[in-house]
Write an enzyme that holds these catalytic residues in place. Structure first.
Site, PDB file in Angstrom:
ATOM      1  N   ASN A 271      68.453  20.563  41.370  1.00 37.47           N
ATOM      2  CA  ASN A 271      67.723  19.473  41.990  1.00 37.47           C
ATOM      3  C   ASN A 271      66.620  18.904  41.096  1.00 37.47           C
ATOM      4  O   ASN A 271      66.480  17.689  40.945  1.00 37.47           O
ATOM      5  CB  ASN A 271      67.098  20.049  43.264  1.00 37.47           C
ATOM      6  CG  ASN A 271      67.081  19.044  44.378  1.00 37.47           C
ATOM      7  OD1 ASN A 271      66.878  17.858  44.115  1.00 37.47           O
ATOM      8  ND2 ASN A 271      67.269  19.498  45.599  1.00 37.47           N
ATOM      9  N   GLU A 293      73.727  21.847  27.369  1.00 38.05           N
ATOM     10  CA  GLU A 293      74.897  22.663  27.700  1.00 38.05           C
ATOM     11  C   GLU A 293      75.786  21.958  28.695  1.00 38.05           C
ATOM     12  O   GLU A 293      76.995  21.982  28.616  1.00 38.05           O
ATOM     13  CB  GLU A 293      74.447  23.964  28.379  1.00 38.05           C
ATOM     14  CG  GLU A 293      73.542  24.791  27.568  1.00 38.05           C
ATOM     15  CD  GLU A 293      72.838  25.785  28.468  1.00 38.05           C
ATOM     16  OE1 GLU A 293      72.997  26.973  28.217  1.00 38.05           O
ATOM     17  OE2 GLU A 293      72.149  25.370  29.407  1.00 38.05           O
ATOM     18  N   ILE A 363      62.062  31.278  38.023  1.00 35.02           N
ATOM     19  CA  ILE A 363      61.719  31.956  39.270  1.00 35.02           C
ATOM     20  C   ILE A 363      60.192  32.005  39.381  1.00 35.02           C
ATOM     21  O   ILE A 363      59.622  31.591  40.383  1.00 35.02           O
ATOM     22  CB  ILE A 363      62.294  33.398  39.285  1.00 35.02           C
ATOM     23  CG1 ILE A 363      63.822  33.377  39.172  1.00 35.02           C
ATOM     24  CG2 ILE A 363      61.781  34.183  40.482  1.00 35.02           C
ATOM     25  CD1 ILE A 363      64.564  33.285  40.465  1.00 35.02           C
ATOM     26  N   LYS A 407      60.413  30.617  49.258  1.00 30.79           N
ATOM     27  CA  LYS A 407      60.601  31.280  50.559  1.00 30.79           C
ATOM     28  C   LYS A 407      59.535  30.842  51.573  1.00 30.79           C
ATOM     29  O   LYS A 407      58.693  31.646  51.993  1.00 30.79           O
ATOM     30  CB  LYS A 407      60.603  32.802  50.396  1.00 30.79           C
ATOM     31  CG  LYS A 407      61.597  33.340  49.355  1.00 30.79           C
ATOM     32  CD  LYS A 407      63.010  33.462  49.894  1.00 30.79           C
ATOM     33  CE  LYS A 407      63.937  34.018  48.816  1.00 30.79           C
ATOM     34  NZ  LYS A 407      65.323  33.622  49.004  1.00 30.79           N
TER      35      LYS A 407
HETATM   36  O1  0RQ Z   1      67.086  31.339  46.601  1.00 28.21           O
HETATM   37  O2  0RQ Z   1      68.609  29.942  47.949  1.00 28.21           O
HETATM   38  O3  0RQ Z   1      68.369  32.404  48.369  1.00 28.21           O
HETATM   39  O4  0RQ Z   1      66.484  30.843  48.933  1.00 28.21           O
HETATM   40  O5  0RQ Z   1      65.839  31.236  43.842  1.00 28.21           O
HETATM   41  O6  0RQ Z   1      65.819  28.459  43.728  1.00 28.21           O
HETATM   42  O7  0RQ Z   1      64.285  26.574  44.162  1.00 28.21           O
HETATM   43  O8  0RQ Z   1      66.768  26.334  44.688  1.00 28.21           O
HETATM   44  O9  0RQ Z   1      65.861  26.391  42.323  1.00 28.21           O
HETATM   45  O10 0RQ Z   1      68.373  26.145  41.990  1.00 28.21           O
HETATM   46  O11 0RQ Z   1      66.637  25.275  40.353  1.00 28.21           O
HETATM   47  O12 0RQ Z   1      67.080  27.722  40.602  1.00 28.21           O
HETATM   48  C1  0RQ Z   1      65.457  29.858  38.067  1.00 28.21           C
HETATM   49  C2  0RQ Z   1      67.239  30.415  39.690  1.00 28.21           C
HETATM   50  C3  0RQ Z   1      66.024  28.227  39.843  1.00 28.21           C
HETATM   51  C4  0RQ Z   1      67.619  28.602  37.963  1.00 28.21           C
HETATM   52  C5  0RQ Z   1      66.572  29.300  38.885  1.00 28.21           C
HETATM   53  C6  0RQ Z   1      64.872  31.595  44.820  1.00 28.21           C
HETATM   54  C7  0RQ Z   1      64.962  30.492  45.852  1.00 28.21           C
HETATM   55  C8  0RQ Z   1      66.451  30.273  45.912  1.00 28.21           C
HETATM   56  C9  0RQ Z   1      67.027  29.131  43.713  1.00 28.21           C
HETATM   57  P1  0RQ Z   1      67.687  31.109  48.088  1.00 28.21           P
HETATM   58  P2  0RQ Z   1      65.703  26.875  43.813  1.00 28.21           P
HETATM   59  P3  0RQ Z   1      67.078  26.296  41.305  1.00 28.21           P
HETATM   60  C10 0RQ Z   1      71.170  25.769  32.097  1.00 28.21           C
HETATM   61  C11 0RQ Z   1      70.002  26.699  31.923  1.00 28.21           C
HETATM   62  C12 0RQ Z   1      68.196  30.430  34.619  1.00 28.21           C
HETATM   63  C13 0RQ Z   1      69.377  29.856  33.861  1.00 28.21           C
HETATM   64  C14 0RQ Z   1      69.063  28.571  33.159  1.00 28.21           C
HETATM   65  C15 0RQ Z   1      68.255  29.549  36.946  1.00 28.21           C
HETATM   66  C16 0RQ Z   1      66.867  30.450  44.462  1.00 28.21           C
HETATM   67  O13 0RQ Z   1      66.997  27.555  37.282  1.00 28.21           O
HETATM   68  O14 0RQ Z   1      69.173  30.276  37.267  1.00 28.21           O
HETATM   69  O15 0RQ Z   1      67.938  28.144  33.024  1.00 28.21           O
HETATM   70  N1  0RQ Z   1      67.728  29.560  35.688  1.00 28.21           N
HETATM   71  N2  0RQ Z   1      70.096  27.932  32.665  1.00 28.21           N
HETATM   72  O16 0RQ Z   1      64.414  30.913  47.077  1.00 28.21           O
HETATM   73  C17 0RQ Z   1      61.731  34.684  44.843  1.00 28.21           C
HETATM   74  C18 0RQ Z   1      60.497  33.256  43.470  1.00 28.21           C
HETATM   75  C19 0RQ Z   1      61.565  32.318  43.543  1.00 28.21           C
HETATM   76  C20 0RQ Z   1      62.694  32.666  44.290  1.00 28.21           C
HETATM   77  C21 0RQ Z   1      62.994  30.694  43.418  1.00 28.21           C
HETATM   78  N3  0RQ Z   1      59.389  32.998  42.756  1.00 28.21           N
HETATM   79  N4  0RQ Z   1      60.633  34.415  44.123  1.00 28.21           N
HETATM   80  N5  0RQ Z   1      62.776  33.852  44.941  1.00 28.21           N
HETATM   81  N6  0RQ Z   1      63.557  31.641  44.186  1.00 28.21           N
HETATM   82  N7  0RQ Z   1      61.775  31.083  43.013  1.00 28.21           N
HETATM   83  C22 0RQ Z   1      72.429  26.222  32.802  1.00 28.21           C
HETATM   84  C23 0RQ Z   1      73.187  27.353  32.131  1.00 28.21           C
HETATM   85  O17 0RQ Z   1      72.645  28.091  31.378  1.00 28.21           O
HETATM   86  C24 0RQ Z   1      74.584  27.611  32.400  1.00 28.21           C
END
Ligand code: 0RQ
Length: 503
Positions: A271, A293, A363, A407
């Site tokens: 998003n 990527e 995260i 959350k």
């Molecule tokens: O979980 O759906 O169970 O509630 O993490 O969070 O806010 O929807 O955000 O989809 O952008 O994901 C880092 C996971 C963020 C992603 C991350 C929980 C939140 C939710 C998803 P629920 P959002 P996003 C290119 C580059 C690493 C790989 C990468 C990622 C879920 O960006 O995987 O960068 N990055 N790749 O509730 C506890 C917190 C949290 C949390 C978010 N602080 N504590 N839970 N969540 N923050 C692609 C490739 O490399 C292939």
């Protein structure tokens, strides 16, 4: 359909998916195509899952080690995880069924920088590859393979596997032929040479994959779409995050630190990155470049409107609507999209040379700018580091983006100390939340903390975090990067105990 196979030798090897799956034996290391839900095999993994389920019903052991490019889809990761068919998974996943088993300690997962995967397999750090299962869009008369919507590690899988199963997917547009650039020059140390790519849109390889036809044990015909999840329109927080970042980029241009068309963009998926891309579209930028990527909806739109000159990638993550647009105007996109192996799309040498602007989700961050991209409460994996480290460490600018809370506001995304580290403070230049942007460049640790607390923390947590930091400055053992060790992870423990990080 069989017309897509122009090599008569390979036409003769067409079999059913069931038959092809029967060639995979228990305990094998199987390397499959697929990157963020594109270009993964659609039929053989599901037949393999059925076989595994039947073997388990008979009380027989049957699991495989599974390697891919990155995440795949329910038909691959989901199907195999559900039947407990995976012993070891690497290098990236985002599947709910796989995640559940990994976090229950039942499935071993190696979470690896995506640029490392191919070379580590070549170096012999992992098992030999018994079988490769690779989706392509067509086969030329000379046996060369036209990749489909991801290249990932397919070159390496096809070179190293003892036997190969090819899926020819007639759903994939034939017009993709010519879009790929597969570079075969990546030798192993001590024989490596510089990769001859100096601009992000240079073509340095060939448009097809090669594979010794004698190794191809089976060819399977499919007609099935990629994962193609719909995108939600950007929410208010994502738009605010995007707004802060775009204002910052404009400021950098005004200061002469970035050219008017910026530098090649890398963007994560989801998003917030989509909101950033949408924001760039309406901010007057022209002639942008992407060396990334994954191409998602926002990037396709930038290409369509001419804001983005080209995009180099290794896979797609498109919604159904964007997929339709892509297929309809495939000749237009073939001129502007270059698909590479992930060892090239994410190569540190190239990311450094081109000066990419890396923009990734997180995260949590801590007050000094260490980033946790992968683990909830320090122990529960979400997806994996993916390519974020390849770009964060080596890019011109490394930006991490997140809402300031998670959350329902019970978790602060900025904490005293991260519960797991993926990107150290040394690799992090800019952190952005909906509250604002922290420019950490050139700042020593305590100034980084003050900037992050002032600009990025949600008001519900700001006083609590300031209080921690000020007491740490007073009472810490060392005053360079002050911490109160017994308290540093207490916010996470409080959330586990009480459901909120609030004191
Ligand atoms: O979980 O759906 O169970 O509630 O993490 O969070 O806010 O929807 O955000 O989809 O952008 O994901 C880092 C996971 C963020 C992603 C991350 C929980 C939140 C939710 C998803 P629920 P959002 P996003 C290119 C580059 C690493 C790989 C990468 C990622 C879920 O960006 O995987 O960068 N990055 N790749 O509730 C506890 C917190 C949290 C949390 C978010 N602080 N504590 N839970 N969540 N923050 C692609 C490739 O490399 C292939």
């Amino acid at each position: 359909s069989v017309e897509r196979i122009l090599d008569p030798r390979l036409r003769e090897r067409v079999v059913s998916a069931e038959h092809a799956a029967s060639l995979i034996q228990p305990g094998e290391t199987v390397a499959m195509s697929g990157f963020t839900g594109s270009g993964y095999p659609k039929a053989v993994p599901q037949c393999l899952a059925q076989r595994i389920e039947q073997a388990h019903a008979r009380g027989e052991e049957f699991r495989i080690n599974l390697l891919t490019g990155a995440s795949t889809a329910p038909e691959l990761d989901g199907a195999l995880a559900k039947v407990d068919g995976i012993a070891m998974r690497m290098p990236f996943q985002s599947d709910p069924d796989a995640r559940k088993r990994i976090n229950a300690g039942k499935l071993d997962y190696l979470d690896i920088h995506l640029s490392h995967v191919a070379q580590h397999v070549w170096f012999g750090f992992y098992n030999e590859i018994d079988t490769a299962v690779v989706e392509v869009s067509a086969i030329h008369a000379d046996g060369s393979l036209v990749p489909s919507t991801s290249v990932g590690n397919n070159k390496t899988w096809l070179d190293l596997a003892k036997k190969v199963i090819i899926e020819v997917n007639a759903w994939q547009p034939l017009g993709m032929d010519g879009m790929h650039d597969v570079y075969y020059g990546t030798a192993l140390p001590p024989h490596r040479k510089p990769i001859p790519l100096v601009r992000g849109d240079d073509r340095i390889g060939q448009t097809t994959l090669r594979c010794d036809p004698d190794k191809i044990a089976a060819v399977v015909l499919t007609h099935a779409p990629d994962r193609n999840s719909p995108f939600n329109p950007p929410d208010a927080d994502s738009q605010r995050i995007a707004g802060h970042l775009i204002e910052f980029l404009k400021h950098e241009v005004a200061r002469g630190r970035l050219p008017a068309n910026l530098l090649p963009l890398q963007s994560g998926v989801g998003n917030i990155p989509n909101a950033v891309l949408a924001g760039l579209a309406s901010s007057g930028f022209r002639d942008l470049e992407a060396f990334t990527e994954v191409i998602q909806d926002g990037m396709l739109e930038l290409l369509r409107t001419g804001v983005l000159r080209y995009a180099s990638c290794t896979g797609f993550a498109l919604s159904p609507v964007a997929t339709e647009e892509f297929m309809r105007n495939i000749d237009f996109y073939r001129q502007r999209i270059i698909m590479r192996s992930q060892e090239v799309s994410n190569h540190p040498e190239l990311v450094r040379r081109l000066g990419c602007i890396g923009m990734n989700g997180m995260i949590e961050a801590d007050i000094y700018g260490n980033i946790n991209s992968t683990h909830v409460m320090g122990s529960s994996i979400m997806n994996g580091i993916g390519g974020s480290g390849d770009f964060a460490r080596n890019g011109f600018l490394s930006v991490f983006l997140s809402p300031s809370t998670a959350k329902n506001g019970s978790i602060s995304s900025i904490v005293p100390m991260v519960s797991h580290v993926d990107h150290t403070e040394h690799d992090v230049a800019v952190v952005v939340t909906e509250q604002g942007l922290a420019d950490l460049r050139g700042l020593p640790p305590r100034a980084r903390a003050r900037t992050l607390i002032a600009n990025c923390v949600h008001p519900d947590f700001r006083d609590q975090l300031s209080d921690y930091f000020e007491r740490a400055c007073r009472d810490s053992y060392g005053k360079h990067t002050p911490h109160l060790l017994p308290e540093a992870l207490s916010w996470h423990q409080r959330w586990l105990d009480t459901g909120t990080m609030k004191a």
